[in-house]
Write a protein that holds these residues in place. Structure first.
Motif, PDB file in Angstrom:
ATOM      1  N   THR A  71       0.811  -1.224   0.000  1.00 57.01           N
ATOM      2  CA  THR A  71       0.000   0.000   0.000  1.00 57.01           C
ATOM      3  C   THR A  71       0.841   1.270   0.000  1.00 57.01           C
ATOM      4  OG1 THR A  71      -0.155  -0.087   2.408  1.00 57.01           O
ATOM      5  CG2 THR A  71      -1.955  -1.093   1.141  1.00 57.01           C
ATOM      6  N   THR A  72       2.163   1.151  -0.095  1.00 62.35           N
ATOM      7  CA  THR A  72       2.993   2.358  -0.133  1.00 62.35           C
ATOM      8  C   THR A  72       2.935   3.000  -1.510  1.00 62.35           C
ATOM      9  OG1 THR A  72       4.945   1.081  -0.727  1.00 62.35           O
ATOM     10  CG2 THR A  72       4.587   1.492   1.616  1.00 62.35           C
ATOM     11  N   SER A  73       3.334   4.250  -1.559  1.00 64.81           N
ATOM     12  CA  SER A  73       3.217   4.997  -2.812  1.00 64.81           C
ATOM     13  C   SER A  73       4.295   4.622  -3.833  1.00 64.81           C
ATOM     14  CB  SER A  73       3.283   6.494  -2.529  1.00 64.81           C
ATOM     15  OG  SER A  73       4.521   6.801  -1.929  1.00 64.81           O
ATOM     16  N   ASP A  74       5.501   4.213  -3.366  1.00 68.27           N
ATOM     17  CA  ASP A  74       6.565   3.915  -4.325  1.00 68.27           C
ATOM     18  C   ASP A  74       6.683   2.438  -4.663  1.00 68.27           C
ATOM     19  OD1 ASP A  74       7.563   3.086  -1.907  1.00 68.27           O
ATOM     20  OD2 ASP A  74       9.566   3.918  -2.221  1.00 68.27           O
ATOM     21  N   SER A  77       7.241   1.740  -8.491  1.00 69.69           N
ATOM     22  CA  SER A  77       8.357   2.411  -9.154  1.00 69.69           C
ATOM     23  C   SER A  77       9.720   1.781  -8.867  1.00 69.69           C
ATOM     24  CB  SER A  77       8.387   3.888  -8.750  1.00 69.69           C
ATOM     25  OG  SER A  77       8.605   3.994  -7.361  1.00 69.69           O
TER      26      SER A  77
END
Length: 143
Positions: A71-74, A77
């Motif tokens: 659930t982290t944003s990075d 990427s």
């Protein structure tokens, strides 16, 4: 006899002869064999309630860390982070499958004393822990 390149070889020089030694028969005994000694149950040994508790805790912690990492944003990427999430996912599946195996062993009231099964558990645990440790180190260097 054989003839090889002008040399004569004897067959008995090429092969060793059998050595037979007579063995005396042991006299029959009327004594019973001593009872076999069983392994002691170690806490956390596969097939015990301690192992089941450890595997359930391992599964819960792996599932929670998987949810937090996913659930982290990075997450999408960083490639190393995706590999770490995949390794933790495999760890949770491995822990759940061994928890089910421990549950089965408790239901049939048997312990895992087979060296092949215990060796498989040890190799699987070592592989999973090494993967997660290595990927955690890789992830730490990608900030």
């Amino acid at each position: 006899m054989f003839l090889i390149d002008g040399c004569v070889l004897r067959l008995n020089m090429l092969m060793s002869g059998p050595a037979v030694h007579p063995v005396e028969a042991l006299p029959p005994t009327t004594e019973e064999a001593p009872p076999r000694i069983r392994m002691k149950d170690i806490q956390g040994m596969a097939g015990t309630s301690g192992a089941l508790a450890l595997r359930i805790c391992q599964f819960v912690f792996a599932a929670v860390s998987l949810c937090v990492m996913a659930t982290t944003s990075d997450f999408p990427s960083v490639t190393a982070f995706r590999y770490l999430v995949a390794a933790v996912g495999l760890q949770s599946i491995w822990s759940l499958s061994l928890a089910l195996a421990d549950t089965y062993a408790l239901l049939v009231r048997r312990r895992y004393r087979n060296t092949g099964a215990v060796g498989l558990f040890a190799i699987g645990d070592g592989t999973q822990n090494t993967n997660i440790f290595d990927l955690g180190l890789i992830r730490g260097g990608n900030d």
